[in-house]
Enzyme design. Structure first.
Site, short mmCIF file in Angstrom:
data_model
loop_
_atom_site.label_atom_id
_atom_site.label_comp_id
_atom_site.label_asym_id
_atom_site.label_seq_id
_atom_site.Cartn_x
_atom_site.Cartn_y
_atom_site.Cartn_z
CE1 TYR A 6 10.00 4.09 4.39
CE2 TYR A 6 9.88 4.32 2.00
CZ TYR A 6 9.63 4.82 3.27
OH TYR A 6 9.01 6.03 3.42
CB SER A 45 5.91 5.77 1.12
OG SER A 45 6.75 5.99 0.01
#
Length: 312
Positions: free
Chosen positions: A185, A159
């Site tokens: 994350y 990501s």
């Protein structure tokens, strides 16, 4: 690094468009997290191209429903379901141990995003444990199957959130620093890229290539821990009110391209977005790859730390 790989496809391209003309008959594929989000569309398109596709999922009931839908849509009866909980190392080991025969494509798609602080029984931070350590153990456990396929590909779904944090080796599991769900994350998504860098290097002699990618901004169950108002703030920050979410069909396109395109034959250790290789160091909210995510020294260190961690 060689010249950036530029394809005829773009952010608007769909997975169906990317795979057009590619025949996967006789190929065997595993997609983790294939019971929801872009995993469903990824599996559907690969099955539509003739591959045997195994949905590796936590919720077998949900997986069975998706498999039935894919078979109905594609006519491909070789859509299988097997249980895999990436946060449970016994589950990961069992999945790898029961796999029989070659594996042509492994798409490490499952993930958890911006969750509250949770830990595995081992004490590992949940996002790093699921997004990186689970997939690391799975892929290394399936190495012989990948090598047996000849020219196998591993796809590591990362990501642009990796921009938020390198792997903080001094405190990966937030034992001393304050926990931030988005930093955690981001760290796990950087780990996904570093894994591609090191695995491609280590496994080149086996003909295995590993690449990472950013699928794009897509509304899926991945964001279940993120309030809608925070998602909207992130969307606006990523380019103003005019920036649109991708559809699942567009979101799966880069995964499918990296898994199947002949333009990537023999290519490994790179990071793709919007169906093209990303620019290094030219970063915006959703584009570009941070140099620290491609750092070969960090990649080698992460590999060693991961082996040590899993060994207990």
């Amino acid at each position: 690094m060689n010249d950036r790989i530029i394809t005829p496809f773009s952010a608007e391209s769909t997975a169906d468009e990317v795979i057009k003309g590619i025949d996967l008959a006789g190929r065997r594929v595993v997609v983790t997290g294939a019971a929801s989000g872009i995993g469903v569309e990824t599996a559907r398109v690969l099955a539509g191209a003739g591959a045997e596709v195994t949905l590796a999922v936590r919720d077998v009931g949900a997986g069975d429903r998706v498999a039935a839908d894919i078979t109905a849509a594609t006519g491909n009866k070789q859509v299988l379901v097997d249980r895999l909980d990436l946060a449970d190392q016994a589950s990961v080991s069992a999945f790898a141990a029961q796999w029989d025969g070659p594996l042509d494509i492994l798409i490490n798609n499952a993930g958890i995003m911006a969750s509250p602080l949770m830990r595995t029984p081992e004490g590992w931070e949940m996002q790093f444990a699921t997004n990186h350590l689970g997939h690391f153990a799975l892929t290394t456990g399936l190495r012989s199957a990948l090598a047996a396929a000849g020219g196998a590909r591993v796809v590591s779904v990362s990501s642009s959130a990796h921009h938020r944090s390198p792997v903080v080796f001094d405190d990966i599991h937030f034992l001393r620093r304050p926990y931030d769900p988005f930093e955690a994350y981001g760290q796990s998504k950087t780990a996904n890229v570093l894994f591609a860098v090191e695995a491609s290097k280590r496994w080149a002699a086996d003909g295995i290539t590993v690449n990472a990618l950013m699928p794009g901004g897509i509304r899926t169950n991945l964001q279940r821990y993120v309030p809608d108002e925070v998602l909207e703030q992130l969307r606006v920050a990523a380019g103003g009110g005019g920036l649109k979410w991708k559809t699942p069909e567009q979101g799966a396109a880069t995964s499918v391209l990296v898994a199947t395109s002949p333009l990537l034959d023999g290519v490994g250790g790179r990071y793709f977005e919007d169906c093209n290789e990303a620019e290094v160091g030219v970063l915006s909210a959703r584009n570009g790859v941070a140099p620290f995510a491609l750092d070969p020294d960090a990649a080698a260190r992460l590999w060693d730390v991961s082996l040590t961690t899993l060994a207990g």
